[in-house]
Write an enzyme that holds these catalytic residues in place. Structure first.
Site, short mmCIF file in Angstrom:
data_model
loop_
_atom_site.label_atom_id
_atom_site.label_comp_id
_atom_site.label_asym_id
_atom_site.label_seq_id
_atom_site.Cartn_x
_atom_site.Cartn_y
_atom_site.Cartn_z
N GLU A 50 0.84 -1.20 0.00
CA GLU A 50 0.00 0.00 0.00
C GLU A 50 0.88 1.25 0.00
O GLU A 50 2.10 1.15 0.21
CB GLU A 50 -0.91 -0.01 1.23
CG GLU A 50 -1.86 -1.19 1.27
CD GLU A 50 -2.75 -1.23 2.50
OE1 GLU A 50 -3.58 -2.13 2.60
OE2 GLU A 50 -2.61 -0.34 3.37
N GLU B 113 9.10 -8.44 -3.34
CA GLU B 113 8.91 -9.64 -2.52
C GLU B 113 9.86 -9.65 -1.32
O GLU B 113 10.37 -10.69 -0.91
CB GLU B 113 9.01 -10.92 -3.36
CG GLU B 113 7.91 -10.97 -4.40
CD GLU B 113 7.63 -12.36 -4.94
OE1 GLU B 113 7.85 -13.34 -4.21
OE2 GLU B 113 7.16 -12.45 -6.09
N SER C 184 7.11 -3.15 3.40
CA SER C 184 7.77 -4.23 4.13
C SER C 184 7.03 -4.58 5.42
O SER C 184 7.08 -5.73 5.88
CB SER C 184 9.21 -3.83 4.45
OG SER C 184 9.94 -3.61 3.26
#
Length: 388
Positions: A126, A364, A131
């Site tokens: 967002e 990721e 993280s």
């Protein structure tokens, strides 16, 4: 069930030919157009690349983690946009449903994800949450037989093309952290869902990224993945463990491509009357690159085999993703350096692949997040061992 070795080797060889004959020659076209040609996407569908990890009963190839890694080593040799096109269906855009979905959710979505008819996307990040995944602010309010979603997701890979979003949203506003987060399967044509303008990026042209906005987006209650609230964060972590191994394998593939390019240029380019590959400082860059890529390949395969054996690979996946993504960045930089001035010119591809490689250290889970995961796991293991 693992493939027999002959079938596996044939599949890997087919993927390698496809990369060499179709994908690498199209890299410049994709970079210029910021899109992958429709005919290439159709060929990727025909090869089954969208369903590598989806079970055969849903139309996928059902590869083990190790088998998937072997194919991604090959697919990763092409510009990363090609892998990114299928990666969300193979990994984060489908695995939440594959791992934790209800039987009805699997039957509804997995066959179309496996065929590539439906593109999946993973909507976690967002504007103020990256993280710190447990701090998701997108809300999902229960309203009768539905949930109403509100919030914005950012930098969503394949967002402009996706027909299905795995969305992390907070169902319990009174519970802070991960416990109040749930996962939803949200179809693109759901009223209240919209996507922003695709971002212009440093690299990886052809892999579209955009915001996904939910404005009083009403989804049926059976869109809740697994049918249970509060499990979204756990689903996300399982998805990301596998996804990090996939990313690490892609980094290995790209590094091996870069090394081939680097060596090929070094043995052809002549200075002072001989190939630059004869000079020791150039040889050092070649040797360091080869050793680091080999180490990353070994890490990925070891972690993949452990996952296939049922082991917890959260720590291993973080180690592999951290090392492999940092490694490919170093190799890409050396490739530009070995090419010299030519490395700064688009025609040689070194500069494009250098820019493409940079993203691997971010998505990721950044390198710094992987370091935190690794260190926390090490401390937990030590406390368990010592009783402290």
């Amino acid at each position: 069930m693992p493939l027999d070795l002959e079938t596996r080797d044939q599949l890997v060889a087919t993927c390698r030919r496809f990369v060499d004959e179709r994908l690498i020659p199209a890299e410049a076209q994709v970079a210029d157009a910021d899109a992958i040609p429709a005919e290439i996407v159709a060929e990727m569908r025909a090869l089954g690349l969208f369903g590598l990890s989806i079970a055969p009963e849903y139309g996928g190839l059902g590869l083990t983690t190790e088998e998937e890694a072997l194919l991604v080593f090959e697919l990763g040799r092409a510009a990363p946009a090609f892998r990114s096109k299928v990666a969300t269906n193979v990994g984060i855009g489908a695995q939440g449903i594959a791992l934790d979905g209800t039987a009805a959710q699997k039957a509804r979505y997995l066959p179309r994800l496996a065929s590539g008819e439906l593109i999946g996307a993973f909507a976690l990040t967002e504007p103020d949450v990256g993280s710190d995944a447990g701090s998701v602010r997108t809300s999902a309010r229960r309203d009768g037989d539905a949930y109403v979603l509100n919030g914005t997701k950012r930098y969503i890979t394949n967002g402009p093309d996706a027909g299905l979003f795995t969305v992390m949203a907070r169902t319990d506003p009174d519970r802070s952290g991960a416990a109040g987060v749930s996962a939803f399967a949200v179809e693109r044509d759901t009223p209240g869902l919209s996507t922003g303008t695709p971002e212009r990026k440093m690299g990886q042209q052809g892999a579209p990224v955009c915001d996904v906005i939910f404005d009083e987006c009403r989804v049926p209650a059976d869109a809740l993945i697994g049918g249970v609230e509060g499990r979204g964060f756990k689903t996300a972590m399982k998805v990301l463990d596998k996804g990090r191994l996939h990313i690490a394998a892609a980094c290995v593939g790209l590094a091996e491509r870069l090394i081939d390019d680097m060596v090929g240029y070094a043995i052809e380019r002549r200075q002072f009357g001989r190939p630059i590959a004869d000079f020791q400082l150039v040889q050092a860059m070649l040797a360091d690159s080869r050793a680091e890529a080999f180490a990353a390949r070994a890490m990925v395969l070891e972690a993949a085999r452990r996952r296939d054996a049922g082991g917890d690979v959260g720590l291993d996946a973080a180690c592999a993703k951290m090392f492999a993504s940092e490694m490919v960045g170093r190799v890409a930089d050396r490739n530009v350096q070995v090419h010299g001035g030519a490395g700064y010119i688009r025609a040689y591809r070194a500069e494009q692949l250098f820019r493409d490689a940079r993203l691997f250290r971010i998505y990721e889970g950044t390198t710094q997040i992987q370091q935190i995961i690794i260190a926390k796991a090490m401390a937990a293991e030590a406390r368990q061992r010592t009783g402290l």
